[in-house]
Design an enzyme around this catalytic site. Structure first.
Site, PDB file in Angstrom:
ATOM      1  N   CYS A  24      -4.769   2.522  -3.630  1.00  0.00           N
ATOM      2  CA  CYS A  24      -3.542   3.065  -3.031  1.00  0.00           C
ATOM      3  C   CYS A  24      -2.387   2.064  -3.170  1.00  0.00           C
ATOM      4  O   CYS A  24      -1.582   1.901  -2.233  1.00  0.00           O
ATOM      5  CB  CYS A  24      -3.738   3.434  -1.560  1.00  0.00           C
ATOM      6  SG  CYS A  24      -5.095   4.559  -1.306  1.00  0.00           S
TER       7      CYS A  24
ATOM      8  N   ASP B  79       3.398  -4.461   8.060  1.00  0.00           N
ATOM      9  CA  ASP B  79       2.217  -3.613   7.914  1.00  0.00           C
ATOM     10  C   ASP B  79       1.004  -4.523   8.105  1.00  0.00           C
ATOM     11  O   ASP B  79       0.628  -5.279   7.216  1.00  0.00           O
ATOM     12  CB  ASP B  79       2.225  -2.969   6.516  1.00  0.00           C
ATOM     13  CG  ASP B  79       0.918  -2.240   6.218  1.00  0.00           C
ATOM     14  OD1 ASP B  79       0.017  -2.238   7.075  1.00  0.00           O
ATOM     15  OD2 ASP B  79       0.810  -1.680   5.103  1.00  0.00           O
TER      16      ASP B  79
ATOM     17  N   GLN C  44      -4.196  -4.952   7.183  1.00  0.00           N
ATOM     18  CA  GLN C  44      -5.215  -5.944   6.794  1.00  0.00           C
ATOM     19  C   GLN C  44      -5.044  -7.242   7.582  1.00  0.00           C
ATOM     20  O   GLN C  44      -5.779  -8.200   7.339  1.00  0.00           O
ATOM     21  CB  GLN C  44      -5.109  -6.247   5.284  1.00  0.00           C
ATOM     22  CG  GLN C  44      -5.266  -5.050   4.372  1.00  0.00           C
ATOM     23  CD  GLN C  44      -6.678  -4.453   4.389  1.00  0.00           C
ATOM     24  OE1 GLN C  44      -7.627  -5.092   4.839  1.00  0.00           O
ATOM     25  NE2 GLN C  44      -6.803  -3.231   3.923  1.00  0.00           N
TER      26      GLN C  44
ATOM     27  N   LYS D 237     -10.249  -0.626  10.787  1.00  0.00           N
ATOM     28  CA  LYS D 237     -10.431  -1.793   9.907  1.00  0.00           C
ATOM     29  C   LYS D 237     -10.770  -3.042  10.719  1.00  0.00           C
ATOM     30  O   LYS D 237     -10.894  -4.133  10.166  1.00  0.00           O
ATOM     31  CB  LYS D 237      -9.160  -2.045   9.087  1.00  0.00           C
ATOM     32  CG  LYS D 237      -8.868  -0.950   8.059  1.00  0.00           C
ATOM     33  CD  LYS D 237      -7.724  -1.357   7.176  1.00  0.00           C
ATOM     34  CE  LYS D 237      -7.046  -0.198   6.500  1.00  0.00           C
ATOM     35  NZ  LYS D 237      -7.823   0.398   5.420  1.00  0.00           N
TER      36      LYS D 237
ATOM     37  N   HIS E 177       0.866  -1.183   0.000  1.00  0.00           N
ATOM     38  CA  HIS E 177       0.000   0.000   0.000  1.00  0.00           C
ATOM     39  C   HIS E 177       0.905   1.235   0.000  1.00  0.00           C
ATOM     40  O   HIS E 177       2.025   1.183   0.514  1.00  0.00           O
ATOM     41  CB  HIS E 177      -0.841  -0.049   1.285  1.00  0.00           C
ATOM     42  CG  HIS E 177      -1.870   1.019   1.424  1.00  0.00           C
ATOM     43  ND1 HIS E 177      -1.587   2.276   1.899  1.00  0.00           N
ATOM     44  CD2 HIS E 177      -3.200   1.018   1.157  1.00  0.00           C
ATOM     45  CE1 HIS E 177      -2.701   2.995   1.933  1.00  0.00           C
ATOM     46  NE2 HIS E 177      -3.691   2.251   1.488  1.00  0.00           N
TER      47      HIS E 177
HETATM   48  N1  7TS Z   1      -1.515  -0.746   4.702  1.00  0.00           N
HETATM   49  C1  7TS Z   1      -2.436  -1.497   4.058  1.00  0.00           C
HETATM   50  C2  7TS Z   1      -2.066  -2.878   3.597  1.00  0.00           C
HETATM   51  C3  7TS Z   1      -3.721  -0.981   3.860  1.00  0.00           C
HETATM   52  O1  7TS Z   1      -4.618  -1.733   3.240  1.00  0.00           O
HETATM   53  C4  7TS Z   1      -4.028   0.330   4.308  1.00  0.00           C
HETATM   54  C5  7TS Z   1      -5.357   0.960   4.033  1.00  0.00           C
HETATM   55  C6  7TS Z   1      -3.032   1.035   5.001  1.00  0.00           C
HETATM   56  C7  7TS Z   1      -1.796   0.474   5.169  1.00  0.00           C
HETATM   57  C8  7TS Z   1      -3.299   2.386   5.571  1.00  0.00           C
HETATM   58  O2  7TS Z   1      -4.262   2.308   6.581  1.00  0.00           O
HETATM   59  P1  7TS Z   1      -4.898   3.624   7.201  1.00  0.00           P
HETATM   60  O3  7TS Z   1      -5.947   3.121   8.128  1.00  0.00           O
HETATM   61  O4  7TS Z   1      -3.818   4.348   7.906  1.00  0.00           O
HETATM   62  O5  7TS Z   1      -5.457   4.401   6.049  1.00  0.00           O
HETATM   63  N2  7TS Z   1      -6.047   0.401   2.967  1.00  0.00           N
HETATM   64  C9  7TS Z   1      -7.164   0.917   2.379  1.00  0.00           C
HETATM   65  C10 7TS Z   1      -7.782   0.259   1.330  1.00  0.00           C
HETATM   66  O6  7TS Z   1      -7.425  -0.811   0.842  1.00  0.00           O
HETATM   67  N3  7TS Z   1      -8.860   1.004   0.949  1.00  0.00           N
HETATM   68  O7  7TS Z   1      -8.902   2.106   1.706  1.00  0.00           O
HETATM   69  C11 7TS Z   1      -7.854   2.072   2.612  1.00  0.00           C
END
Ligand code: 7TS
Length: 401
Positions: free
Chosen positions: A359, A195, A198, A221, A118
């Site tokens: 992203c 990371d 997910q 999430k 990401h």
């Molecule tokens: N890493 C991964 C693998 C992610 O899927 C996301 C967010 C992040 C980092 C960042 O997370 P955040 O909560 O700080 O934004 N992924 C997604 C997505 O797949 N669709 O919207 C956000």
């Protein structure tokens, strides 16, 4: 299994009010009543700034905030609550690391990430590389959407200082073999970051068993409030690191010219933290644990198999990635229909999926796509949700003929 999700759906007020089919859980998840109650009662019964007020209300807020830290520590198998830093999400956790670990990075050093990251696990490292004259290397992916570790002896070498890899791909659903990467990172003496944006939502996490040095994830999430996130790190590593941001509460003593830092983890929590969100995340953890992470994983495994089976019956569909170990994050394209059109038509059916580059533009370009449609499941989804999606997709396809 769908009985589990029926029972669970009734815990989520958003599903009471409409026939919403929510399949965008990789972006964010819906909130159960218990999390909403926790946020509400924190604002109505214990709202005062944490760690600074000497009156009873402040003590109550601090106790709840620190209680959430303890819960999260136990949830991921940390050694101690001192290893839990509250952040606003995985993005902040990863930026914190790229900044604070960056002091030990020199020209010629290598930072190893992968082609399935990401942007929040790419950009901070690109900026660090620019700042320090270090280089980013990428672990390639196979056509099945798994990490290709065939040339690991070249990728993991004596210049490799940081390895930062996603636990689970937010595009392909691939679950990476973290233990294997951990042993490769250890062999070359690199710091290993996972990371877990997910990961923590879908799998029972035991940070010690995974063998990483840091694990970053987002509360929203995994049923928690937005603005809640976590960075877990080994205590001895956190102790050595400089703070990321400066401000209130992260200090021990400040003079006109100098400052010393508060203890770990507080030296990383500058300013008023998102304490009500962190408390809400604690309530989300309570909810997930009451069901059981293994039960959730089993439910999702069953649903993913069912979903792939049903999707594969759809004409002209291309599903991206076929990793052996995967979760219900499924990206696809349908021939001659732009994903954005698909999402708009699905919206007419009250079905929510995400379309776009997710992203993860380097991964999308590897897939030779500029956009895909992506569905992503969670514990409250059931076979009926998948049936409704597939039926809607078939109807949309027939309109486009
Ligand atoms: N890493 C991964 C693998 C992610 O899927 C996301 C967010 C992040 C980092 C960042 O997370 P955040 O909560 O700080 O934004 N992924 C997604 C997505 O797949 N669709 O919207 C956000």
């Amino acid at each position: 299994m769908s009985q589990l999700s029926n029972k669970i759906k009734s815990d989520f007020p958003i599903f009471e009010k409409s026939s919403l089919v929510y399949l965008d859980n990789a972006a964010t998840t819906q909130k159960p009543q218990s999390v909403l109650d926790s946020i509400n009662s924190s604002y109505t019964e214990s709202n005062a700034n944490v760690h600074r007020a000497l009156y009873a209300l402040g003590a109550k807020a601090t106790e709840k905030y620190e209680g959430a830290r303890e819960k999260i520590s136990a949830f991921i198998g940390a050694n101690s609550h001192k290893e839990i830093i509250f952040t606003s999400g995985a993005t902040e956790s990863l930026n914190l690391l790229a900044y604070s670990l960056g002091n030990d990075i020199n020209p010629g050093d290598e930072i190893l990430i992968s082609e399935m990251e990401h942007h929040s696990n790419i950009i901070p490292w690109q900026q660090l590389a620019k700042r320090t004259g270090s280089r980013i290397q990428y672990i390639p992916i196979t056509k099945d959407g798994e990490l290709d570790l065939n040339h690991s002896d070249q990728l993991f070498n004596s210049n490799t200082k940081i390895v930062s890899i996603t636990h689970i791909s937010n595009v392909l659903g691939t679950v990476n073999n973290i233990k294997k990467i951990s042993s490769l990172a250890n062999q070359c003496g690199a710091t290993f970051i996972v990371d877990g944006a997910q990961g923590a939502a879908h799998k029972k996490i035991d940070v010690k068993n995974l063998g990483c040095d840091f694990y970053a994830f987002s509360g929203h999430k995994m049923l928690g409030p937005t603005g809640s996130g976590v960075l877990w790190g080994k205590y001895e590593l956190l102790e050595k690191m400089d703070p990321f941001m400066g401000g209130g509460e992260m200090i021990d003593k400040v003079t006109m010219t100098t400052a010393t830092w508060n203890d770990t983890p507080y030296k990383f929590e500058a300013g008023t933290p998102n304490f009500i969100q962190a408390i809400g995340l604690g309530a989300a953890v309570d909810y997930l644990e009451a069901i059981g992470m293994n039960e959730i994983t089993n439910h999702e495994e069953h649903l993913t198999k069912y979903c792939l089976h049903q999707l594969n019956k759809i004409k002209n569909i291309e599903i991206h990635g076929s990793a052996k170990s995967r979760i219900g994050v499924i990206s696809f394209n349908i021939k001659d229909i732009h994903p954005h059109d698909l999402a708009q038509f699905l919206n007419e059916y009250n079905i929510a999926i995400r379309v776009g580059h997710h992203c993860a533009q380097p991964l999308l370009s590897k897939l030779n796509e500029t956009a895909t449609a992506r569905l992503s499941t969670y514990l409250y989804n059931d076979e009926q949700d998948i049936d409704k999606l597939c039926q809607a997709l078939n109807e949309i396809i027939s309109h486009f003929k």
